[in-house]
Motif scaffolding. Sequence first.
Motif, short mmCIF file in Angstrom:
data_model
loop_
_atom_site.label_atom_id
_atom_site.label_comp_id
_atom_site.label_asym_id
_atom_site.label_seq_id
_atom_site.Cartn_x
_atom_site.Cartn_y
_atom_site.Cartn_z
N GLN A 74 0.82 -1.21 0.00
CA GLN A 74 0.00 0.00 0.00
C GLN A 74 0.86 1.27 0.00
OE1 GLN A 74 -3.47 0.51 0.11
NE2 GLN A 74 -3.74 -1.64 -0.33
N ALA A 75 1.95 1.23 0.76
CA ALA A 75 2.72 2.46 0.98
C ALA A 75 3.66 2.80 -0.18
CB ALA A 75 3.53 2.33 2.27
N VAL A 76 4.23 1.78 -0.83
CA VAL A 76 5.18 2.07 -1.91
C VAL A 76 4.53 2.85 -3.05
CG1 VAL A 76 6.63 1.05 -3.71
CG2 VAL A 76 6.83 0.25 -1.35
N PRO A 77 3.37 2.39 -3.57
CA PRO A 77 2.71 3.21 -4.60
C PRO A 77 2.32 4.59 -4.09
CG PRO A 77 1.81 0.99 -4.58
CD PRO A 77 2.65 1.12 -3.35
N ALA A 78 1.84 4.65 -2.83
CA ALA A 78 1.49 5.95 -2.25
C ALA A 78 2.72 6.85 -2.18
CB ALA A 78 0.87 5.77 -0.87
N SER A 79 3.85 6.27 -1.74
CA SER A 79 5.08 7.05 -1.62
C SER A 79 5.57 7.52 -2.99
CB SER A 79 6.18 6.21 -0.96
OG SER A 79 5.83 5.87 0.36
N ILE A 80 5.49 6.62 -3.98
CA ILE A 80 5.92 7.00 -5.34
C ILE A 80 5.02 8.11 -5.87
CG2 ILE A 80 6.13 6.21 -7.73
CD1 ILE A 80 6.92 3.45 -6.60
N ALA B 292 -4.04 4.54 -7.72
CA ALA B 292 -3.95 5.81 -7.01
C ALA B 292 -2.59 6.47 -7.28
CB ALA B 292 -4.15 5.59 -5.51
N MET B 293 -1.55 5.64 -7.36
CA MET B 293 -0.22 6.16 -7.67
C MET B 293 -0.20 6.79 -9.06
SD MET B 293 3.34 4.00 -8.09
CE MET B 293 2.75 3.16 -9.57
N TYR B 294 -0.77 6.10 -10.05
CA TYR B 294 -0.81 6.65 -11.40
C TYR B 294 -1.56 7.97 -11.44
CZ TYR B 294 0.54 1.87 -12.69
OH TYR B 294 1.18 0.66 -12.79
N ALA B 295 -2.64 8.05 -10.64
CA ALA B 295 -3.44 9.28 -10.61
C ALA B 295 -2.63 10.46 -10.10
CB ALA B 295 -4.67 9.08 -9.73
N MET B 296 -1.64 10.20 -9.25
CA MET B 296 -0.78 11.28 -8.75
C MET B 296 0.37 11.57 -9.71
SD MET B 296 -0.68 10.12 -4.74
CE MET B 296 0.02 11.63 -4.08
N MET B 297 0.82 10.55 -10.43
CA MET B 297 1.97 10.72 -11.31
C MET B 297 1.62 11.46 -12.60
SD MET B 297 3.82 7.00 -10.87
CE MET B 297 5.12 7.38 -12.07
#
Length: 450
Positions: free
Chosen positions: A21-27, A168-173
């Motif tokens: 959960q945290a690695v994609p959030a952190s990225i 969620a990570m892609y949405a931030m990237m």
Amino acid sequence: MAKVSSKDLGSQPIGKLLIKQAVPASIGILVMSLNILVDTIFVGQWIGSVAIAAINVVLPVSFFIAALGMSIGIGGSSIISRALGATRYKKALSTFGNQLMLTLLLTVSMAVLGLVFADSIIVSFGGKGAIFEPAKIYYTIVLYGVPFLALCMMGNTVIRAEGKPKFAMYAMMIPSVSNLLLDYIFINVLDFGMHGAAWATTISYFICFSYILWFFLSKHSELKIKLPHFKLNLSIVKEIGSLGFVTLARQAVVSITYLFMNNILFDLGGETSVTAYAIVARMLMFAMFPVLGITQGFLPIAGFNYGAHNYQRVRESINTAIKYASLLATLVFVVLMLFPEPITKMFTTDQEVIRQTPSAMRWVFAATPIIAIQLIGAAYFQAVGKAIPALLLTLTRQGFFFIPLILILPKFYGELGVWMAFPISDVLSTLVTGFFLRREVALKLSLNKG
């Protein structure tokens, strides 16, 4: 990509799950923070150091409106995580529909008001002297895109609540990368100046919104809402509001902090001190990305397992999150204590800013190794639906300690007093949060269920 189910939140080993959960959030946070960081570097190098201060004036206003979406997202996502954990899918769908309606109604209204009272708002937040004109240009254009940003922030938390952190990570990237590309084109190639920086930001918000809309319309999302789910339900709205108010209050205090900081520093040291604070603030956003990623990854795990009454897993998730986040915070501390001057030089060639900023940066990050307890502790109460303690603990650092300190300490220590307020408030808020978290674990989570 392997199919991920929300049920994984209640079955996989906590350590592995938190990393997942945290690695994609952190990225995602890293890329978003890099966007803000590089955006500031571009503006400082291609437009000028005053432009950095101008953006610093605008950010708390635009982010506060966008934080309405984040607040509704986090408040509703806490409900969705617990509803999915308790297999109450109808409530999860109704909550998501209500989140969308509330975000649209509130953020569009706030953006309109923000544009109507633009001049007075900019001055209130420190947009004085040479800072005013570039701040007004940036402010006016960025506010057009803020409702889209709010919908993105709301949708991102819901995606994470579904147990799909990679999306969620892609949405931030996506918006971060697009903003940097547009920055280069609009500022460096086309020489649009502050107009270019502002339009790059606004267009990137819309690109992010388009991606999140695609996700919820695709097969990847479990939340397939229909028209009746958009009807506002008073009990759900109240629950979203009580939990989301924690996040909104935090962002409101952040905005008030910027207001005080920009004005106090302008009075003490003029545009140079405001620019130094702007650089330090960017580093606060950037350097803390791994710790914030752990906190974001922790939220759905704690919420799901609390909803499933699996208190042993909740306890384990708290301990693991604090351990990982503390280690990462310590690494951040070491880097920033050793290299503040080279970091400052990335932003500007202004020698006075370069002279002032490193000392300020060391003070601001002095207590970084201990802040994981405060962040995870406040996040726990929000994740499990305990709005009042979550609100109070969230406000301890900036609301109860930091703002009073920046009003008092400069009277005795001048500008140094402003920077001293950061570590003192970190220590005090960590002690308070640690006390209440320990008591909660001993009383509520002592039963070994599940």
